[in-house]
Design an enzyme around this catalytic site. Structure first.
Site, PDB file in Angstrom:
ATOM      1  N   ASN A  86      -6.058  -2.987   1.898  1.00 15.14           N
ATOM      2  CA  ASN A  86      -6.027  -4.444   1.985  1.00 15.14           C
ATOM      3  C   ASN A  86      -7.455  -4.955   2.033  1.00 15.14           C
ATOM      4  O   ASN A  86      -8.351  -4.261   2.512  1.00 15.14           O
ATOM      5  CB  ASN A  86      -5.305  -4.897   3.258  1.00 15.14           C
ATOM      6  CG  ASN A  86      -3.806  -4.704   3.181  1.00 15.14           C
ATOM      7  OD1 ASN A  86      -3.235  -4.549   2.108  1.00 15.14           O
ATOM      8  ND2 ASN A  86      -3.163  -4.726   4.327  1.00 15.14           N
ATOM      9  N   ARG A 106       0.831  -1.217   0.000  1.00 21.26           N
ATOM     10  CA  ARG A 106       0.000   0.000   0.000  1.00 21.26           C
ATOM     11  C   ARG A 106       0.859   1.258   0.000  1.00 21.26           C
ATOM     12  O   ARG A 106       0.572   2.209  -0.719  1.00 21.26           O
ATOM     13  CB  ARG A 106      -0.948   0.007   1.197  1.00 21.26           C
ATOM     14  CG  ARG A 106      -2.040  -1.049   1.097  1.00 21.26           C
ATOM     15  CD  ARG A 106      -2.887  -1.117   2.332  1.00 21.26           C
ATOM     16  NE  ARG A 106      -2.041  -1.477   3.470  1.00 21.26           N
ATOM     17  CZ  ARG A 106      -2.410  -1.381   4.730  1.00 21.26           C
ATOM     18  NH1 ARG A 106      -3.608  -0.915   5.044  1.00 21.26           N
ATOM     19  NH2 ARG A 106      -1.604  -1.741   5.700  1.00 21.26           N
TER      20      ARG A 106
END
Length: 93
Positions: free
Chosen positions: A38, A20
């Site tokens: 996620n 990320r």
């Protein structure tokens, strides 16, 4: 300059490897708006919007991912643009 929005799902070893963080860095570098998060299933989900070439460049980057990731599959489809987005952010559960 054509604008586009894509929903992207990245599967493989993509959680716990700073995927990320690196996605946000790359998207910001490309001038994109959107988010990355996620999923409970173990993949990473992305909404990227902006210049079509920049969105496509992010999709291509997703095949490489973060240095410690191991990407097995990248899926993308058209998405509805979100006019409220002002930048690119990391979302948490």
């Amino acid at each position: 300059m054509s604008a586009t929005a894509k929903h992207i799902t990245v599967k493989g070893k993509v959680q716990g490897v700073f995927f990320r963080k690196y996605t946000k860095q790359k998207a910001t570098e490309l001038g994109l708006k959107g988010w990355v998060k996620n999923t409970k299933e173990g993949s990473v989900e992305i909404l990227a919007q902006g210049d079509a070439n920049a969105v496509n460049a992010l999709i291509e980057w997703c095949y490489q991912g973060s240095p410690k990731s191991s990407v097995e599959k990248v899926e993308s489809c058209n998405a509805e643009a979100d006019t409220n987005l002002t930048g690119f952010s990391v979302h948490y559960y």
